[in-house]
Design a protein around this motif. Sequence first.
Motif, PDB file in Angstrom:
ATOM      1  N   ARG A 106       0.832  -1.147   0.132  1.00  0.00           N
ATOM      2  CA  ARG A 106      -0.007   0.106   0.142  1.00  0.00           C
ATOM      3  C   ARG A 106       0.844   1.193   0.135  1.00  0.00           C
ATOM      4  O   ARG A 106       0.501   2.100  -0.848  1.00  0.00           O
ATOM      5  CB  ARG A 106      -0.776  -0.016   1.330  1.00  0.00           C
ATOM      6  N   TYR A 107       1.991   1.319   0.867  1.00  0.00           N
ATOM      7  CA  TYR A 107       2.713   2.178   0.900  1.00  0.00           C
ATOM      8  C   TYR A 107       3.586   2.537  -0.512  1.00  0.00           C
ATOM      9  O   TYR A 107       3.734   3.584  -1.016  1.00  0.00           O
ATOM     10  CB  TYR A 107       3.737   2.096   2.051  1.00  0.00           C
ATOM     11  N   ARG A 108       3.851   1.343  -1.190  1.00  0.00           N
ATOM     12  CA  ARG A 108       4.726   1.258  -2.402  1.00  0.00           C
ATOM     13  C   ARG A 108       3.785   1.801  -3.493  1.00  0.00           C
ATOM     14  O   ARG A 108       4.269   2.792  -4.348  1.00  0.00           O
ATOM     15  CB  ARG A 108       5.116   0.042  -2.687  1.00  0.00           C
ATOM     16  N   ALA A 109       2.645   1.535  -3.489  1.00  0.00           N
ATOM     17  CA  ALA A 109       1.652   1.954  -4.640  1.00  0.00           C
ATOM     18  C   ALA A 109       1.345   3.628  -4.290  1.00  0.00           C
ATOM     19  O   ALA A 109       1.235   4.361  -5.168  1.00  0.00           O
ATOM     20  CB  ALA A 109       0.265   1.457  -4.523  1.00  0.00           C
ATOM     21  N   ALA A 110       1.481   3.976  -3.037  1.00  0.00           N
ATOM     22  CA  ALA A 110       1.075   5.424  -2.883  1.00  0.00           C
ATOM     23  C   ALA A 110       2.383   6.302  -3.400  1.00  0.00           C
ATOM     24  O   ALA A 110       2.340   7.516  -3.831  1.00  0.00           O
ATOM     25  CB  ALA A 110       0.936   5.802  -1.203  1.00  0.00           C
ATOM     26  N   ILE A 111       3.433   5.819  -3.143  1.00  0.00           N
ATOM     27  CA  ILE A 111       4.964   6.520  -3.429  1.00  0.00           C
ATOM     28  C   ILE A 111       4.999   6.512  -5.088  1.00  0.00           C
ATOM     29  O   ILE A 111       5.354   7.605  -5.505  1.00  0.00           O
ATOM     30  CB  ILE A 111       5.878   5.688  -3.017  1.00  0.00           C
TER      31      ILE A 111
ATOM     32  N   ASN B 285       9.376  12.296  -0.067  1.00  0.00           N
ATOM     33  CA  ASN B 285       8.393  13.307   0.251  1.00  0.00           C
ATOM     34  C   ASN B 285       7.276  12.577   0.211  1.00  0.00           C
ATOM     35  O   ASN B 285       6.174  12.674   0.819  1.00  0.00           O
ATOM     36  CB  ASN B 285       8.456  14.570  -0.757  1.00  0.00           C
ATOM     37  N   ALA B 286       6.938  11.657  -0.840  1.00  0.00           N
ATOM     38  CA  ALA B 286       5.730  10.724  -0.957  1.00  0.00           C
ATOM     39  C   ALA B 286       5.726   9.922   0.172  1.00  0.00           C
ATOM     40  O   ALA B 286       4.734   9.680   0.723  1.00  0.00           O
ATOM     41  CB  ALA B 286       5.757  10.034  -2.370  1.00  0.00           C
ATOM     42  N   LEU B 287       7.021   9.285   0.755  1.00  0.00           N
ATOM     43  CA  LEU B 287       6.910   8.414   1.966  1.00  0.00           C
ATOM     44  C   LEU B 287       6.302   9.108   3.116  1.00  0.00           C
ATOM     45  O   LEU B 287       5.373   8.598   3.876  1.00  0.00           O
ATOM     46  CB  LEU B 287       8.288   7.612   2.156  1.00  0.00           C
ATOM     47  N   ALA B 288       6.832  10.328   3.365  1.00  0.00           N
ATOM     48  CA  ALA B 288       6.455  11.353   4.348  1.00  0.00           C
ATOM     49  C   ALA B 288       5.071  11.260   4.327  1.00  0.00           C
ATOM     50  O   ALA B 288       4.118  11.642   5.139  1.00  0.00           O
ATOM     51  CB  ALA B 288       7.458  12.461   4.423  1.00  0.00           C
ATOM     52  N   GLY B 289       4.444  11.902   3.031  1.00  0.00           N
ATOM     53  CA  GLY B 289       3.110  11.966   2.991  1.00  0.00           C
ATOM     54  C   GLY B 289       2.079  10.981   3.107  1.00  0.00           C
ATOM     55  O   GLY B 289       1.143  11.209   4.018  1.00  0.00           O
ATOM     56  N   VAL B 290       2.653   9.655   2.879  1.00  0.00           N
ATOM     57  CA  VAL B 290       2.031   8.456   3.326  1.00  0.00           C
ATOM     58  C   VAL B 290       1.787   8.305   4.765  1.00  0.00           C
ATOM     59  O   VAL B 290       0.786   8.149   5.394  1.00  0.00           O
ATOM     60  CB  VAL B 290       2.571   7.073   2.748  1.00  0.00           C
TER      61      VAL B 290
END
Length: 237
Positions: A131-136, A147-152
């Motif tokens: 799920r995290y990987r898809a959001a990144i 930045n995308a990981l921090a957003g998740v």
Amino acid sequence: MYSPSDLDAPAAGPVDGQRESTRDRVLQVVLNQGPVSAARVGEELGLTAAAVRRHLDVLSEEGSVEVKLVSGNRGAGRPSRRYVVSRAGQSRLGNDYLEVAVQALEQLSAAAGRDAVRTVARERFAAVEERYRAAIGTTTDLRERTNALAGVLDDEGFAASVRTVGQTGSGNGRPTLKAAQICQGHCPLQDLAADFPEFCEEETELFARLLGVDVRRLSTLPTGGHVCTTHVPLGRD
């Protein structure tokens, strides 16, 4: 928006509710941006620094925030006051996982050893990895991935942000070594991870897999840090 005069009104139900609501908002800004000054909190909430300091004084007296003295850039003059959320403040904001989880892990550790606890921690983070990987997404730019990981993480309630740090060039033509720091101001697993650091370790491994670089934990909330800080090397500019 609440005006400073709200703080001086007689103690009554609606006013007390306003005070408490504003105080919770102050605490939330300190959580997200700490160490932070009263002036910066005021800018964020549309309040004067004096009004914010009154709330911060109350939060400090009740143990929800702590004060850090920070020297200026040149080390001259009086240190300025910066505020961070204390462990008690973390609890006020909602470390609401079930106590039975801690008891279950204690029993598991006693019966099967710490390797069994690590397996539970690893499975917990494996369950969210895709799920995290898809959001990144698929970007190969490390800054964007960070930045995308921090957003998740922020969306998941970890009060996450990114700070860029680096060794400033000395004018000798050498490239500047840059890094990012993922800061998590809140962790619902904080008390659990204090007894079972395997959860912090497995989360760090998850970040390394998602970002594709070796990352390093500089501080964690369970070990007394004001935030969980993960160092991400970005390379040279």
